[in-house]
Design a protein around this motif. Structure first.
Motif, PDB file in Angstrom:
ATOM      1  N   GLN A   1       0.799   9.879  -2.604  1.00  0.00           N
ATOM      2  CA  GLN A   1       1.165   8.462  -2.501  1.00  0.00           C
ATOM      3  C   GLN A   1       2.368   8.377  -1.573  1.00  0.00           C
ATOM      4  OE1 GLN A   1       0.750   5.322  -2.150  1.00  0.00           O
ATOM      5  NE2 GLN A   1      -0.130   5.041  -4.187  1.00  0.00           N
ATOM      6  N   VAL A   2       2.574   7.229  -0.975  1.00  0.00           N
ATOM      7  CA  VAL A   2       3.763   7.055  -0.141  1.00  0.00           C
ATOM      8  C   VAL A   2       4.999   7.205  -1.030  1.00  0.00           C
ATOM      9  CG1 VAL A   2       2.544   5.571   1.483  1.00  0.00           C
ATOM     10  CG2 VAL A   2       3.792   4.535  -0.427  1.00  0.00           C
ATOM     11  N   ALA A   3       6.149   7.482  -0.407  1.00  0.00           N
ATOM     12  CA  ALA A   3       7.373   7.712  -1.171  1.00  0.00           C
ATOM     13  C   ALA A   3       7.681   6.519  -2.067  1.00  0.00           C
ATOM     14  CB  ALA A   3       8.533   7.981  -0.222  1.00  0.00           C
ATOM     15  N   THR A   4       8.332   6.771  -3.184  1.00  0.00           N
ATOM     16  CA  THR A   4       8.538   5.718  -4.197  1.00  0.00           C
ATOM     17  C   THR A   4       9.192   4.470  -3.608  1.00  0.00           C
ATOM     18  OG1 THR A   4      10.491   6.956  -4.864  1.00  0.00           O
ATOM     19  CG2 THR A   4       8.591   7.133  -6.276  1.00  0.00           C
ATOM     20  N   HIS A   5      10.152   4.654  -2.677  1.00  0.00           N
ATOM     21  CA  HIS A   5      10.829   3.455  -2.157  1.00  0.00           C
ATOM     22  C   HIS A   5       9.938   2.660  -1.216  1.00  0.00           C
ATOM     23  CE1 HIS A   5      11.537   6.240   1.192  1.00  0.00           C
ATOM     24  NE2 HIS A   5      11.726   5.172   1.930  1.00  0.00           N
ATOM     25  N   LEU A   6       8.813   3.249  -0.800  1.00  0.00           N
ATOM     26  CA  LEU A   6       7.891   2.523   0.085  1.00  0.00           C
ATOM     27  C   LEU A   6       6.753   1.846  -0.682  1.00  0.00           C
ATOM     28  CD1 LEU A   6       7.587   5.063   3.030  1.00  0.00           C
ATOM     29  CD2 LEU A   6       8.748   2.858   3.072  1.00  0.00           C
ATOM     30  N   ILE A   7       6.612   2.191  -1.956  1.00  0.00           N
ATOM     31  CA  ILE A   7       5.497   1.621  -2.731  1.00  0.00           C
ATOM     32  C   ILE A   7       5.644   0.104  -2.779  1.00  0.00           C
ATOM     33  CG2 ILE A   7       4.512   1.414  -5.066  1.00  0.00           C
ATOM     34  CD1 ILE A   7       4.982   4.388  -5.428  1.00  0.00           C
TER      35      ILE A   7
END
Lengths: 601, 171
Positions: A122-128
């Motif tokens: 998954q994309v990095a947490t801050h990009l979700i």
């Protein structure tokens, strides 16, 4: 990497573990967990959001990674591996398109109860939530096509989640579990120690059936005069002991046995008690025995619409006992008289023990068997030969005959060839028949064969395919070549999406709308382009030799077997019809159907 | 060809579930995916450590569908317990509503009088409006709202039903 540290810092502290265990990256923790869980093979495809995991895999040679050509194939290969070995299949794909491509196979595994773990990047947490590159809401998308799914937001949670996911995927009614791991969680570190055995607070599937209900079931069985054992994929899922218990139960009672598509092989087709498959393309004797029975003992099957036909006419005069590990399968389509919730193998073992305790002796079912033999005498699987074209049933019968004495695993795609394979290739053991039953996914067979071959290196794995289905995952020819897997593909080539064409013939007055396989490739040349051996069978004279050459040729072989173009799969219960309204051959087809029948699938 | 529908019954289901991300979507989505109905749904965590939530769902359907709904809810991994309050015996159910009524003169007086009859509380007022807080069964709130509609109902917000079985036992 500031974000990474923030993630690492925000995880809950675990003081005892922290002091002992060394800090590891999330990707490393994942690999360690897979090793600890005994995973030997992972089917996957790399991409941006799983690069840290692929880097960790590089340092974990114990885990064999199989590089597929399309993520859907990774899921089917994992299904084939799981179904043929009894172990869970593991898939590793990237975020976004990697995850969405895997969804068909995940849904397939859910419908057919296949234990599977799908790890998605998954994309990095801050990009979700920012519509980042290759971002998709994987947990949202897979919520209803998985048994359970997770988004892991800290590396400290990973080990627990992975072990729990394996527990959920493999226990109770098996199914697929998705673990979505953002890229920063793969990079950030946390201490790792092997988690304790899973003691889940809310997920506690029943294993043993209620003894009082089992007693009632035994009493109903002892009172029956016309019983039938209706078995399904649950017997295979439960493991080889369940198949052994089924054989013992059948031997004790002398009752006839039929099975769903998914359950073939749990009971030996060579047994005189075997009636063949039931349902839409089942045998006359299986469907009539179901209709006229006074007791149906359903073991790990779910009264699917392909099996029951018209519900109000389904086995009208029988008592029904349903043994299933999933309570939601009970009374979903057919109301039963008694439901035993539990593992079908365990329940059968308890039933056998109780029958023995009661001094049960095999009753005299001579009258019941005489009626069954009468139905069997209709020889519903027979087909007319004599033309120049090879009948597809003949090709499968010859394939069956030529492979006796070998450890054969058959996979299929979906359509006419699948039903002909189920009817004319006979299985004596479980885990040898891999097919997409519930979802009916064209393109299942080749990747499933690849997975099965990896789990069973010495087996003769044959994908019985159709000319249309095989093209849905044809790119996997390359995967078999890369890993030197001696998979065989046997295409029944009738130049049609045969089952669609058959329904158009029966339901839409032969208006063959878009069902002709135009512009087919030269399958032999295509096979050769991928480094396979290609064989064409054009007519009767080539059939035996072609099959033998396929078996004798080392390495992967594709056979393009040209068969009769317009043959239909019989027997058939038309949609909306009762078991007793079976069509046995083309002469019984009227050519039109009313709207009610058309509206059913 | 026409599509026929079966007779429906109203059922109040009470669930305890793990209080985790996505649980509501999982449950609400299961209803849509399988074509079941939700008349109302309430959710809030109920334990000191915030680990467990209670969800109360009012649904309707033929008996077999209700049975399936319960079985389907029960097999969701984070669901601890599912109880059909309508089936297990006497239970209490309540709903809270905020009802805004605007008007002057006779309508305003009548609104206050009716509120008193229904034991609704005034929680906000201006010269031309009231907001009433009312709790009770769904039927009581429906009745109250129906009366207010004739004398100046502006808008209404309802919580949906929560319920517990009577007596000392927990579900």
């Amino acid at each position: 990497m500031a974000d990474t540290q923030a993630v690492a810092a925000s995880q809950p502290a675990a003081p005892a573990a922290r002091s002992k265990a060394r800090e590891r990256s999330g990707a490393d923790i994942l690999c360690e967990c897979l090793v600890d869980l005994g995973v030997e093979v992972v089917f996957g495809y790399p991409g941006g959001a799983v690069l840290p995991i692929y880097d960790a895999l590089y340092a974990h040679p114990k885990i064999k990674h199989i590089l597929v050509r399309h993520e859907q194939a990774a899921t089917h290969a994992a299904e084939g591996y799981a179904r043929s070995t009894g172990k869970p299949g593991v898939v590793l794909v990237t975020s976004g398109p990697g995850a969405t491509n895997a969804i068909t196979g995940i849904t397939d595994a859910l419908m057919d109860s296949i234990p599977m773990i799908v790890i998605t990047g998954q994309v990095a947490t801050h990009l979700i939530g920012t519509d980042a590159f290759q971002e998709a809401d994987t947990v949202g998308l897979t919520r209803h096509c998985t048994k359970h799914n997770y988004l892991v937001k800290t590396p400290g949670r990973l080990a627990h989640v992975i072990h729990e996911a394996f527990h959920i995927a493999t226990s109770g009614r098996p199914g697929p579990v998705v673990i979505d791991i953002p890229k920063d969680v793969q990079v950030a570190t946390a201490p790792y120690s092997r988690p304790d055995p899973i003691d889940h607070p809310s997920y506690r599937p029943a294993f043993h059936g209620d003894p009082r209900l089992i007693e009632s079931a035994v009493e109903m069985l002892m009172a029956a005069e016309r019983p039938i054992l209706y078995t399904g994929g649950g017997v295979i899922n439960s493991g080889p002991e369940a198949a052994a218990h089924l054989r013992a139960l059948a031997a004790m009672t002398g009752a006839p046995v039929t099975s769903t598509l998914m359950g073939l092989g749990a009971f030996p087709a060579s047994s005189p008690q075997w009636l063949g498959m039931l349902g839409m393309h089942g045998t006359y004797e299986a469907n009539f025995a179901m209709n006229k029975a006074d007791l149906i003992l359903c073991l790990g099957a779910r009264f699917d619409d392909r099996v029951t036909g018209r519900l109000d006419a389904f086995s009208p005069n029988s008592k029904k006992i349903h043994v299933d590990i999933d309570r939601s399968s009970v009374n979903k389509n057919v109301l039963v008289d008694l439901a035993v919730i539990g593992d079908v193998g365990s329940v059968m073992a308890d039933m056998i023990a109780l029958l023995e305790k009661r001094g049960y002796t095999r009753p005299d079912f001579a009258e019941w068997w005489a009626r069954i033999e009468g139905w069997r005498a209709r020889r519903s699987l027979d087909y007319v030969e004599g033309g120049e074209e090879i009948m597809p049933q003949r090709a499968i019968a010859d394939l069956f005959a030529a492979t006796r004495g070998k450890d054969v695993i058959i996979t299929t795609e979906v359509g006419q060839h699948q039903m002909w394979a189920a009817q004319h290739f006979h299985f004596d053991d479980p885990n040898k028949w891999l097919t997409s039953g519930g979802l009916g996914t064209m393109g299942y067979g080749l990747p499933a064969a690849i997975g099965a071959q990896l789990g069973n290196p010495d087996a003769l794995v044959i994908d019985i395919a159709g000319d249309a289905s095989i093209q849905m995952n044809i790119q996997e020819l390359g995967t078999a070549t890369q890993y030197r897997l001696p998979v065989k593909i046997f295409i029944l080539n009738n130049e049609y999406m045969g089952m669609v064409r058959q329904w158009q013939e029966l339901t839409y007055e032969s208006r063959y709308s878009e069902s002709y396989s135009d512009s087919l490739p030269d399958f032999v040349k295509l096979a050769e382009a991928y480094g396979w051996t290609g064989i064409r069978i054009d007519g009767h004279d080539d059939l035996a030799a072609g099959i033998q050459r396929m078996i004798d040729t080392p390495g992967p072989v594709l056979v393009d077997c040209r068969v009769a173009k317009l043959s239909n799969c019989f027997p058939m219960i038309p949609s909306g019809a009762a078991h007793t309204d079976m069509l046995l051959d083309p002469s019984m087809v009227s050519g039109t159907m009313d709207d009610e029948a058309k509206a059913l699938v | 060809m026409h599509i026929t529908e079966e007779q429906s019954q109203r059922h109040v289901l009470s669930l305890t579930v793990a209080n985790e991300a996505g649980i509501l979507a999982r449950i609400a989505g299961m209803f849509t995916a399988r074509g079941y109905n939700i008349d109302s749904l309430t959710v809030a965590d109920i334990t000191q450590d915030h680990s467990i939530s209670r969800i109360t769902i009012v649904t309707n359907g033929p008996p077999r569908m209700i049975d399936q709904i319960i079985a389907q809810l029960d097999r969701l991994v984070p669901v601890h317990r599912v109880v059909d309050l309508t089936e297990v015996g006497p239970y209490v159910e309540r709903e809270l509503a905020l009802v805004k009524v605007a008007g002057t003169g006779d309508h305003r007086i009548e609104a206050l009088r009716l509120a008193e009859v229904f034991r609704a509380k005034v929680v906000d007022t201006t010269i031309e409006s009231f907001i009433f807080e009312i709790t009770g069964t769904t039927e009581k709130i429906d009745t109250f709202a129906g009366l207010m509609r004739q004398i100046g109902l502006v808008e209404i917000g309802r919580t949906g039903v929560v319920g517990l079985i009577r007596g000392k036992a927990a579900i």
